[in-house]
Design a protein around this motif. Structure first.
Motif, PDB file in Angstrom:
ATOM      1  N   PRO A 146     -81.055  -1.719 -65.128  1.00 30.53           N
ATOM      2  CA  PRO A 146     -80.318  -0.816 -65.895  1.00 30.53           C
ATOM      3  C   PRO A 146     -78.664  -1.357 -66.053  1.00 30.53           C
ATOM      4  O   PRO A 146     -78.221  -2.321 -65.500  1.00 30.53           O
ATOM      5  CB  PRO A 146     -80.015   0.428 -65.014  1.00 30.53           C
ATOM      6  N   ASP A 147     -78.166  -1.037 -67.165  1.00 29.78           N
ATOM      7  CA  ASP A 147     -76.860  -1.326 -67.538  1.00 29.78           C
ATOM      8  C   ASP A 147     -75.885  -0.836 -66.483  1.00 29.78           C
ATOM      9  O   ASP A 147     -75.780   0.184 -65.844  1.00 29.78           O
ATOM     10  CB  ASP A 147     -76.455  -0.615 -68.588  1.00 29.78           C
ATOM     11  N   ILE A 148     -74.915  -1.888 -66.016  1.00 32.09           N
ATOM     12  CA  ILE A 148     -73.960  -1.557 -65.096  1.00 32.09           C
ATOM     13  C   ILE A 148     -72.458  -1.889 -65.575  1.00 32.09           C
ATOM     14  O   ILE A 148     -72.437  -2.614 -66.709  1.00 32.09           O
ATOM     15  CB  ILE A 148     -74.000  -2.363 -63.689  1.00 32.09           C
ATOM     16  N   ASN A 149     -71.491  -1.497 -64.965  1.00 27.63           N
ATOM     17  CA  ASN A 149     -70.036  -1.629 -65.535  1.00 27.63           C
ATOM     18  C   ASN A 149     -69.969  -2.928 -65.011  1.00 27.63           C
ATOM     19  O   ASN A 149     -70.442  -3.366 -63.665  1.00 27.63           O
ATOM     20  CB  ASN A 149     -69.420  -0.502 -65.067  1.00 27.63           C
ATOM     21  N   GLU A 150     -68.869  -3.584 -65.567  1.00 30.07           N
ATOM     22  CA  GLU A 150     -68.349  -5.009 -65.093  1.00 30.07           C
ATOM     23  C   GLU A 150     -67.443  -4.917 -63.874  1.00 30.07           C
ATOM     24  O   GLU A 150     -67.481  -6.179 -63.166  1.00 30.07           O
ATOM     25  CB  GLU A 150     -67.616  -5.810 -66.453  1.00 30.07           C
ATOM     26  N   GLN A 151     -67.300  -3.755 -63.257  1.00 30.71           N
ATOM     27  CA  GLN A 151     -66.367  -3.776 -62.169  1.00 30.71           C
ATOM     28  C   GLN A 151     -67.344  -3.717 -60.856  1.00 30.71           C
ATOM     29  O   GLN A 151     -66.858  -3.884 -59.892  1.00 30.71           O
ATOM     30  CB  GLN A 151     -65.500  -2.595 -61.960  1.00 30.71           C
ATOM     31  N   LEU A 152     -68.602  -3.512 -61.008  1.00 27.04           N
ATOM     32  CA  LEU A 152     -69.508  -3.412 -60.000  1.00 27.04           C
ATOM     33  C   LEU A 152     -69.703  -4.687 -59.161  1.00 27.04           C
ATOM     34  O   LEU A 152     -69.481  -5.921 -59.765  1.00 27.04           O
ATOM     35  CB  LEU A 152     -71.008  -3.025 -60.262  1.00 27.04           C
ATOM     36  N   GLU A 153     -69.557  -4.459 -57.976  1.00 27.82           N
ATOM     37  CA  GLU A 153     -69.669  -5.931 -57.225  1.00 27.82           C
ATOM     38  C   GLU A 153     -71.032  -6.024 -56.281  1.00 27.82           C
ATOM     39  O   GLU A 153     -71.400  -7.325 -56.044  1.00 27.82           O
ATOM     40  CB  GLU A 153     -68.622  -5.902 -55.860  1.00 27.82           C
ATOM     41  N   GLN A 154     -71.619  -4.879 -55.963  1.00 24.36           N
ATOM     42  CA  GLN A 154     -72.925  -5.035 -55.049  1.00 24.36           C
ATOM     43  C   GLN A 154     -74.071  -4.481 -55.777  1.00 24.36           C
ATOM     44  O   GLN A 154     -74.073  -3.135 -56.147  1.00 24.36           O
ATOM     45  CB  GLN A 154     -72.734  -4.735 -53.758  1.00 24.36           C
TER      46      GLN A 154
ATOM     47  N   LYS B  13     -88.170   7.546 -56.101  1.00 25.33           N
ATOM     48  CA  LYS B  13     -89.349   7.216 -57.048  1.00 25.33           C
ATOM     49  C   LYS B  13     -88.551   7.036 -58.521  1.00 25.33           C
ATOM     50  O   LYS B  13     -88.992   7.539 -59.308  1.00 25.33           O
ATOM     51  CB  LYS B  13     -90.218   8.548 -57.188  1.00 25.33           C
ATOM     52  N   LEU B  14     -87.592   6.400 -58.682  1.00 22.46           N
ATOM     53  CA  LEU B  14     -86.821   6.329 -59.780  1.00 22.46           C
ATOM     54  C   LEU B  14     -87.795   5.393 -60.880  1.00 22.46           C
ATOM     55  O   LEU B  14     -88.281   4.321 -60.395  1.00 22.46           O
ATOM     56  CB  LEU B  14     -85.463   5.421 -59.633  1.00 22.46           C
ATOM     57  N   VAL B  15     -87.781   5.595 -61.965  1.00 21.13           N
ATOM     58  CA  VAL B  15     -88.467   4.843 -62.986  1.00 21.13           C
ATOM     59  C   VAL B  15     -87.445   4.709 -64.219  1.00 21.13           C
ATOM     60  O   VAL B  15     -86.359   5.448 -64.396  1.00 21.13           O
ATOM     61  CB  VAL B  15     -89.696   5.547 -63.606  1.00 21.13           C
ATOM     62  N   ASP B  16     -87.736   3.670 -65.317  1.00 23.64           N
ATOM     63  CA  ASP B  16     -86.879   3.623 -66.136  1.00 23.64           C
ATOM     64  C   ASP B  16     -86.698   4.855 -67.177  1.00 23.64           C
ATOM     65  O   ASP B  16     -85.181   4.955 -67.548  1.00 23.64           O
ATOM     66  CB  ASP B  16     -87.629   2.565 -67.348  1.00 23.64           C
ATOM     67  N   SER B  17     -87.463   5.429 -67.406  1.00 26.77           N
ATOM     68  CA  SER B  17     -87.363   6.713 -68.216  1.00 26.77           C
ATOM     69  C   SER B  17     -86.285   7.962 -67.441  1.00 26.77           C
ATOM     70  O   SER B  17     -85.861   8.559 -68.206  1.00 26.77           O
ATOM     71  CB  SER B  17     -88.575   7.564 -68.514  1.00 26.77           C
ATOM     72  N   GLY B  18     -86.065   7.627 -66.273  1.00 27.68           N
ATOM     73  CA  GLY B  18     -85.254   8.541 -65.555  1.00 27.68           C
ATOM     74  C   GLY B  18     -83.815   8.225 -65.413  1.00 27.68           C
ATOM     75  O   GLY B  18     -83.134   8.926 -64.725  1.00 27.68           O
ATOM     76  N   ILE B  19     -83.500   6.907 -65.953  1.00 31.02           N
ATOM     77  CA  ILE B  19     -82.331   6.437 -66.122  1.00 31.02           C
ATOM     78  C   ILE B  19     -81.596   6.271 -67.459  1.00 31.02           C
ATOM     79  O   ILE B  19     -81.967   5.398 -68.239  1.00 31.02           O
ATOM     80  CB  ILE B  19     -82.358   5.016 -65.228  1.00 31.02           C
ATOM     81  N   PRO B  20     -80.755   7.270 -67.580  1.00 32.56           N
ATOM     82  CA  PRO B  20     -80.154   7.413 -69.179  1.00 32.56           C
ATOM     83  C   PRO B  20     -79.549   6.244 -69.175  1.00 32.56           C
ATOM     84  O   PRO B  20     -78.805   5.587 -68.507  1.00 32.56           O
ATOM     85  CB  PRO B  20     -79.253   8.893 -69.083  1.00 32.56           C
ATOM     86  N   GLU B  21     -79.298   5.902 -70.642  1.00 36.62           N
ATOM     87  CA  GLU B  21     -78.393   4.688 -71.000  1.00 36.62           C
ATOM     88  C   GLU B  21     -76.945   4.812 -70.548  1.00 36.62           C
ATOM     89  O   GLU B  21     -76.446   5.875 -71.007  1.00 36.62           O
ATOM     90  CB  GLU B  21     -78.512   4.587 -72.609  1.00 36.62           C
ATOM     91  N   GLY B  22     -76.357   3.860 -69.988  1.00 38.06           N
ATOM     92  CA  GLY B  22     -75.026   3.747 -69.668  1.00 38.06           C
ATOM     93  C   GLY B  22     -74.788   4.900 -68.470  1.00 38.06           C
ATOM     94  O   GLY B  22     -73.688   4.921 -68.144  1.00 38.06           O
ATOM     95  N   VAL B  23     -75.656   5.312 -67.641  1.00 34.68           N
ATOM     96  CA  VAL B  23     -75.396   6.269 -66.571  1.00 34.68           C
ATOM     97  C   VAL B  23     -74.616   5.525 -65.502  1.00 34.68           C
ATOM     98  O   VAL B  23     -74.078   6.190 -64.802  1.00 34.68           O
ATOM     99  CB  VAL B  23     -76.830   6.894 -66.105  1.00 34.68           C
TER     100      VAL B  23
END
Length: 341
Positions: A273-281, A243-253
């Motif tokens: 959401p923001d992801i790190n550049e190393q993420l592949e999937q 049940k993830l919503v935007d308000s439940g995802i802190p910036e940069g988590v």
């Protein structure tokens, strides 16, 4: 040492990706059985340390003779484990497979599993357990308790299990409170699957060693700030069907360098959401996303700074391929799949 660790991780990923059915398939064999084997089981002469008692409509665990290290009791109608059945192998038994039976905690006699000091694998899925059964063995590597009725997992049970690498407790009735601190002492734990439970948040107190965490099909609506910073080696995280919503995802988590795969599909997110550049999937299908913000993937782009994302799923959202800005190809230059439909 590094190569061995890579091979182990690959095996765990393959197991998690492809095996949700806990049934154990015994190897076929033919020939005479050893003389000391229980008459309801088979102990092949060419593999005398194994006793095969699977798929025989047994109601109880038979007496196990000395010398047995691998015991297969899955696919029976076992309801109880009587006192004394393991007395001959308390320091010898390595594998115990009890999947697909009808065992309750109250029918496990004292002095049975709690005396197995050399056990490496305990497979106890598809039974009627309401709390975990954990042997005293410090050699324990794999604990599988899926498809039971677990509603608690007391902290401290795994504190001395330094060789434990894999725990599977999916398809139970565990809450976030019930598993708080349950895995903190497992300093070598690599893989944890708590999918299909009643969690409202990701499990707390994860060991720093953890590399795989699956928490699909729960009631999680947010992830605490800094959570991933406490598990610096985490590479695969799945939180789909929650049940993830935007308000439940802190910036940069999710902006951590360790993550390779992140699955947030089938939630209620409206933005990427923001992801790190190393993420592949990255899996975001079946959310409510209505915009494609390139800054979620790349804060800035140069010849050496760009997203390493290979696969991105955005199908079943409120955006199309036309939502991507013209600079996308420069940021997502190694992406081979970006799905919108």
């Amino acid at each position: 040492m590094f190569l061995l660790r890579v091979h182990l991780l690959a095996a765990l990923v393959c197991l998690a990706l492809g095996q949700y059915d806990d049934d154990y398939v015994s190897p076929a064999f033919s020939g005479p059985s050893t003389s000391n084997c229980d008459r309801e089981c088979e102990c092949p002469v060419n593999f005398p340390t194994a006793m095969y008692c699977d798929s025989r409509k047994l109601k109880a665990v038979p007496m196990v003779p000395s010398g047995i290290k691998y015991l297969y009791l899955h696919n029976n109608e076992i309801e109880e484990i009587k006192s004394g059945v393991f007395d001959n192998v308390t320091s010898e038994l390595r594998w115990l497979v009890l999947d697909n039976n009808q065992i309750t905690n109250g029918k496990i006699a004292a002095g049975t599993i709690d005396k197995l000091t050399a056990l490496e694998k305990l497979l106890f899925s598809h039974n009627l357990l309401t709390e975990p059964v954990v042997p005293p063995s410090k050699a324990l590597e794999e604990l599988k308790l899926t498809h039971n009725k677990l509603n608690k997992f007391p902290s401290g049970l795994l504190n001395d299990k330094e060789n434990l690498t894999s725990v599977n407790v999916q398809h139970n009735e565990l809450t976030s409170e019930a598993i708080a601190g349950a895995f903190k002492g497992s300093k070598g734990l690599l893989s944890l699957d708590v999918s299909h439970n009643k969690l409202k948040k990701l499990p707390a107190g994860m060991p720093a060693s953890l590399e795989i965490l699956y928490a699909d099909y729960n009631d999680i609506d947010g992830i605490s700030s800094g959570y991933l910073g406490k598990v610096p080696g985490l590479r695969y995280l799945r939180v789909s069907h929650n049940k993830l919503v935007d308000s439940g995802i802190p910036e940069g988590v999710f902006n951590v360098t360790s993550l390779l795969e992140l699955d947030l599909s089938f939630n209620k997110l409206q933005s990427i959401p923001d992801i790190n550049e190393q993420l592949e999937q990255l899996y975001l299908q079946a959310n409510e996303i209505n915009k494609f913000d390139l800054s979620s993937f790349c804060k800035y782009v140069t010849s050496i700074n760009y997203s390493h994302l290979k696969h991105l799923r955005l199908d079943a959202n409120n955006i199309t391929a036309h939502s991507m800005p013209s600079e996308t190809s420069n940021c997502l230059r190694v992406a081979s799949d970006i799905l919108f439909e």
